[in-house]
Scaffold this active site. Structure first.
Site, PDB file in Angstrom:
ATOM      1  N   GLY A  37       0.816  -1.211   0.000  1.00  0.00           N
ATOM      2  CA  GLY A  37       0.000   0.000   0.000  1.00  0.00           C
ATOM      3  C   GLY A  37       0.848   1.258   0.000  1.00  0.00           C
ATOM      4  N   HIS A  38       1.887   1.268   0.827  1.00  0.00           N
ATOM      5  CA  HIS A  38       2.813   2.405   0.818  1.00  0.00           C
ATOM      6  C   HIS A  38       3.530   2.528  -0.528  1.00  0.00           C
ATOM      7  CE1 HIS A  38       2.821   1.376   5.251  1.00  0.00           C
ATOM      8  NE2 HIS A  38       2.505   2.660   5.281  1.00  0.00           N
TER       9      HIS A  38
END
Length: 283
Positions: A37-38
């Site tokens: 996600g990052h």
């Protein structure tokens, strides 16, 4: 390898040099323990074509005394390897004293959009988020800063503070990244037992069902009541909130007549999960 910066002066010097070369700057604020996600945020930042700064700072002011600040995962070596592979130009890793020096006495508070949901469950949280994000934006002064839709209330809060304080930075949203079974990626997923991990994707299933029902004209009260029953049946014994709100101000809605979100915070054992999905009215 990216440049490793631990001071505000060093960060500003790097940004100034890039700007002297006519380059734009994108900032990705994180607390580390980087997952896919990052990295989606990092890829979106890199797509702007300028220079990218990723901050790694576990912010103590957004944790209450009984929360997991000391236990929050810290994986600096792995994080740096991922960022180097992604082509990030600089990583800002300030010590706590660089963000909160001795005598620090200022808190940024955003009213309205922080009142409910996470703000009701964790009253300290958004003051800590708003203060540290304001500092990071002013320390870096990027052209764009990227935030994930998974933390939707945070995204709305950051947009509000940047507009209200005239911070010359565009706040860009990046869609939630999910595992193949629908679970939103989060650093806290590592806390789940094998059985809890099996149950966890049910949250996204229930929110997706609610969004479809709301889009077809169901009232929020009916959708929330049925969604609550489904979550409890699935094994989510504690529900902090399950809400239907408009997408901009996060005010509760009775029926969906414009862009909205279904938002939830639930517990599996000792792990708190949050998620949200968009809702669009039929037609």
């Amino acid at each position: 390898m990216p440049a490793l910066l631990d001071s505000v002066a060093g960060l500003r010097e790097s940004v100034a040099a890039w700007r002297a070369d006519g380059l734009t700057v994108a900032l990705v604020p994180t607390m580390g323990a980087l997952h896919e996600g990052h990295m989606a945020l990092v890829r979106a930042a890199r797509a702007h074509g300028g220079r990218t700064v990723v901050s790694l700072f576990v912010n103590p002011t957004q944790f209450a005394p009984d929360e997991d600040f000391a236990l929050y995962p810290r994986t600096q070596a792995d994080d740096l390897a991922k960022l180097a592979e992604a082509g990030v130009e600089a990583v800002f890793m300030p010590p706590t004293k660089a963000i909160y020096p001795p005598g620090f006495a200022t808190t940024v508070r955003v009213e309205g959009v922080t009142a409910g949901l996470e703000g009701a469950s964790r009253p300290h949280f958004f003051d800590g988020v708003a203060t540290v994000v304001t500092k990071l934006l002013l320390q870096c002064l990027p052209d764009v800063a990227l935030f994930g839709e998974k933390d939707y209330q945070q995204l709305v809060t950051v947009r509000r503070l940047a507009a209200d304080l005239d911070i010359p930075c565009r706040i860009e949203a990046v869609p939630t990244v999910r595992a193949a079974d629908g679970l939103a990626l989060s650093s806290r997923n590592a806390y789940l037992s094998a059985e809890e991990r099996r149950i966890a994707p049910k949250l996204f299933e229930v929110l997706t069902w609610m969004a479809a029902a709301l889009g077809e004209g169901a009232t929020s009260a009916n959708a929330i009541a049925h969604g609550t029953a489904l979550l409890k049946d699935a094994g989510f014994a504690r529900i902090d909130y399950l809400a239907v709100c408009d997408a901009e101000m996060l005010e509760p809605v009775v029926r969906v007549e414009g862009p909205a979100r279904v938002l939830a915070a639930v517990w599996l054992g000792e792990t708190r999960l949050i998620d949200n999905v968009p809702v669009s009215p039929a037609g």
